[in-house]
Design a protein around this motif. Structure first.
Motif, short mmCIF file in Angstrom:
data_model
loop_
_atom_site.label_atom_id
_atom_site.label_comp_id
_atom_site.label_asym_id
_atom_site.label_seq_id
_atom_site.Cartn_x
_atom_site.Cartn_y
_atom_site.Cartn_z
N VAL A 203 0.75 -1.30 0.12
CA VAL A 203 0.20 -0.01 0.11
C VAL A 203 0.90 1.23 0.06
O VAL A 203 1.60 1.52 0.99
CB VAL A 203 -0.88 0.06 1.42
CG1 VAL A 203 -1.75 1.30 1.24
CG2 VAL A 203 -1.77 -1.17 1.23
N VAL A 204 0.63 2.00 -0.83
CA VAL A 204 1.38 3.39 -1.02
C VAL A 204 0.16 4.42 -0.81
O VAL A 204 -0.69 4.67 -1.30
CB VAL A 204 2.04 3.71 -2.50
CG1 VAL A 204 2.69 5.02 -2.33
CG2 VAL A 204 2.76 2.50 -2.91
N ILE A 205 0.53 5.05 0.66
CA ILE A 205 -0.55 6.16 1.14
C ILE A 205 -0.07 7.39 0.65
O ILE A 205 0.97 7.99 1.01
CB ILE A 205 -0.48 6.06 2.62
CG1 ILE A 205 -0.55 4.58 3.04
CG2 ILE A 205 -1.37 6.85 3.31
CD1 ILE A 205 -0.25 4.19 4.46
N TYR A 206 -0.90 8.20 0.14
CA TYR A 206 -0.95 9.61 -0.38
C TYR A 206 -1.41 10.41 1.01
O TYR A 206 -2.46 10.18 1.66
CB TYR A 206 -1.82 10.25 -1.44
CG TYR A 206 -1.45 9.48 -2.57
CD1 TYR A 206 -0.42 8.25 -2.86
CD2 TYR A 206 -1.92 9.87 -3.88
CE1 TYR A 206 -0.23 7.77 -4.00
CE2 TYR A 206 -1.62 9.48 -5.34
CZ TYR A 206 -0.74 8.14 -5.24
OH TYR A 206 -0.31 7.68 -6.23
N VAL A 207 -0.37 11.16 1.47
CA VAL A 207 -0.88 12.18 2.67
C VAL A 207 -0.45 13.61 2.57
O VAL A 207 0.28 14.05 1.82
CB VAL A 207 0.01 11.64 4.07
CG1 VAL A 207 -0.20 10.16 4.32
CG2 VAL A 207 1.70 11.68 3.83
#
Length: 605
Positions: A203-207
């Motif tokens: 999972v690549v999380i955009y924050v």
């Protein structure tokens, strides 16, 4: 990077007003991407977006201009992807409102402006496509001045195609949009506004970092799911993933952790340092999107249901507005009941599942949620026609619900804003009346455009309303809608019977006044889609015991008397009688397979 040197903004506009093209020019001008790597619609990562010429997914990118870090989020324009826009707006301080100088303000322009104002964003109005021969920049600028109550100096003029005026937009972003607020020395908090699934990294999380700083090696906690994880990498979008030493307060970037399960990194959750969960206050998240359309998704091969489940799980991570739950159909086997924001959203999800996950799908007839009021006072939402008893007989029961318990059925209604040229207003009003719409307000602008504030049942809007509206106004009208509540209506379950057997996947909840027309359309399309058999196939649409429409598929003819070369006529009649008895027997025991094409044919009116 100190916060005073950071600007976070997004581009919002109606469909096809030039958002992605303007973003391309910004990337060129700021030298974020080398010219040899440039291509049209660079931020539109999916093949589907390029083929259809629309933005489906929000896409962040970090640029440098005049010593300032600029985080841009490119957003979709279609009403079905408004949830992508709302998540983008929560991560920025300002928005560039793009208006096509040849088309003027349109419905989704108003809707996106309303979203931006709800988030208290600074709005920079821009007239785009001023290079077009049909452009009316001064006239459209008057519409924008009236809408925003701004001055002439506030409005910028540009062309995303030629690059004219793009420098002025970048300068205006620095001058007008405030730097992000937040405490750089506080405990780290970051809002998850999007995420994707990478087969190698998980999972690549955009924050968007609100306070503090995040860096590799930090032990973090997801406040909603209570999941703890190790930060393996942080970085920015340029527009590909670029690892950084840390993400500071006010910055937009990505975080890769050891989380591999797609359900553990929810959009709208807050990322904080592990051990601080009890003290750290979660950031305001997002309202869960309300599905407007429901349809069943089934694999054409029954053994592929596990593969479909995995594909939906992965797609859910990239599309937070998609919802689904398992269901079983006697006709189609194991599948999933999925909720969508509209028909375009359904179409895009279907194509992504088939193209990216190599699935062959059957999609059942789309439906809208219906509210049922029971005699006990309980209000229950049902998503499929099979949950509603099929007749008016009080003893008719389906599961835990019987007709005797039902006091009232309510259908969803939406507020519809329609922008149309004055000369096309008559046809639009006629279309609206035909869909049981109610006109609430009419506003004329000085430029010959009329804004119609209306209310209508969702069923009348989602399927082909946009196509009809465009054809009536030569493509100039536009519309936007949002849910306003459920209202009582004479609804009924319409069953479809093939060879006297009901097919639950084709059942619909319809308005009684429209049942005959809908039933006739269904049986006519089924007659075209189902191949002929050795026996006559009856196609019927019924409400309870009342048949509202019927078609017959004639039997395949065979000349059983061809071998006769003469003799008495009784020999011929004997063979024909034998054939007739065989067909009657087949009709009693024959099973009719409904091909995929029949379901696809029913997806449109």
């Amino acid at each position: 990077m100190i916060q005073a040197n950071i600007r976070n903004f997004c581009i919002i506009a109606h469909v096809d007003h030039g958002k992605s093209t303007l973003a391309d020019r910004m990337l060129e001008l700021t030298k974020t991407v080398e010219m040899r790597e440039m291509k049209e619609q660079l931020l539109d990562q999916m093949d589907l977006e390029r083929e259809r010429g629309i933005t489906i997914k929000l896409q962040p990118v970090r640029m440098q201009w005049q010593g300032v870090e600029m985080n841009l989020i490119d957003t979709p324009g279609h009403v079905d992807f408004a949830y992508e826009v709302s998540r983008s707006l929560a991560a920025v301080e300002g928005a560039v409102l793009l208006v096509d100088a040849s088309q003027g303000i349109q419905a989704q322009t108003l809707a996106n402006l309303r979203f931006a104002r709800e988030h208290n964003l600074v709005i920079i109005p821009v007239m785009n496509k001023i290079d077009l021969p049909s452009a009316r920049p001064e006239e459209v600028a008057l519409q924008v001045k009236e809408l925003l109550q701004c001055t002439d100096d506030d409005i910028l003029f540009a062309s995303g195609k030629t690059g004219e005026g793009v420098t002025d937009i970048l300068d205006a972003v620095i001058a007008r949009i405030p730097a992000p607020s937040g405490q750089a020395d506080a405990a780290p908090r970051a809002l998850i506004f999007d995420s994707i699934y990478d087969p190698y990294r998980g999972v690549v999380i955009y924050v968007r970092v609100a306070d503090g700083r995040l860096q590799k090696g930090d032990r973090v906690r997801f406040l909603a799911t209570k999941r703890e994880a190790q930060v393996l990498e942080v970085g920015s979008f340029r527009p590909s993933f670029q690892p950084e030493a840390a993400l500071e307060s006010g910055e937009i970037g990505y975080v890769i952790t050891d989380v591999k399960a797609v359900r553990e990194a929810r959009v709208g959750d807050t990322l904080a340092l592990s051990g601080k969960g009890g003290e750290t206050t979660a950031l305001p998240g997002y309202r869960e999107p309300l599905p407007m359309v429901y349809a069943g998704l089934y694999p054409a091969q029954g053994e592929a249901s596990a593969k479909l489940r995995d594909a939906l799980d992965r797609l859910k991570l990239q599309d937070a507005s998609l919802s689904f739950e398992p269901e079983f159909s006697p006709a189609l086997g194991f599948g999933f009941r999925a909720g969508f924001l509209g028909m375009l959203h359904l179409d895009i999800v279907r194509e992504r599942l088939e193209r990216h996950f190599d699935l062959d799908l059957i999609i059942t007839t789309p439906s809208v949620p219906v509210e049922v009021v029971l005699s006990s006072g309980e209000e229950r939402i049902i998503q499929r026609a099979s949950e509603l008893p099929s007749s008016n007989d009080p003893s008719s029961r389906l599961g835990q619900l019987s007709m005797g318990e039902i006091v009232e059925l309510r259908e969803p209604w939406v507020a519809v804003t329609i922008l149309t040229p004055e000369q096309g207003m008559g046809g639009v009003l006629e279309l609206l009346t035909g869909r049981r719409g109610i006109l609430k307000n009419v506003a004329h602008s000085g430029s010959g455009t009329v804004t119609l504030e209306t209310e209508a049942p969702l069923l009348g809007v989602i399927v082909d309303f946009a196509d009809k509206l465009k054809s009536l106004t030569q493509g100039y009208a536009s519309f936007d809608y949002h849910f306003i509540g459920f209202r009582a209506a004479p609804l009924a379950r319409l069953d479809v019977l093939i060879a006297s057997e009901p097919v639950d996947a084709l059942a619909q909840i319809v308005h009684r006044d429209e049942a005959k027309a809908i039933g006739e359309r269904i049986v006519t399309k089924l007659k075209e889609a189902i191949p002929r058999q050795q026996f006559v196939i009856k196609l019927q649409a019924a409400i309870g015991a009342t048949i509202v429409a019927r078609e017959d598929i004639p039997a395949v003819g065979k000349n059983v008397t061809a071998k006769l070369y003469g003799g008495d006529v009784t020999r011929k009649n004997k063979l024909l009688d034998k054939q007739k008895k065989g067909k009657k027997r087949l009709q009693q025991i024959g099973k009719v397979a409904v091909p995929n094409e029949a379901f696809l044919a029913l997806l449109s009116r």
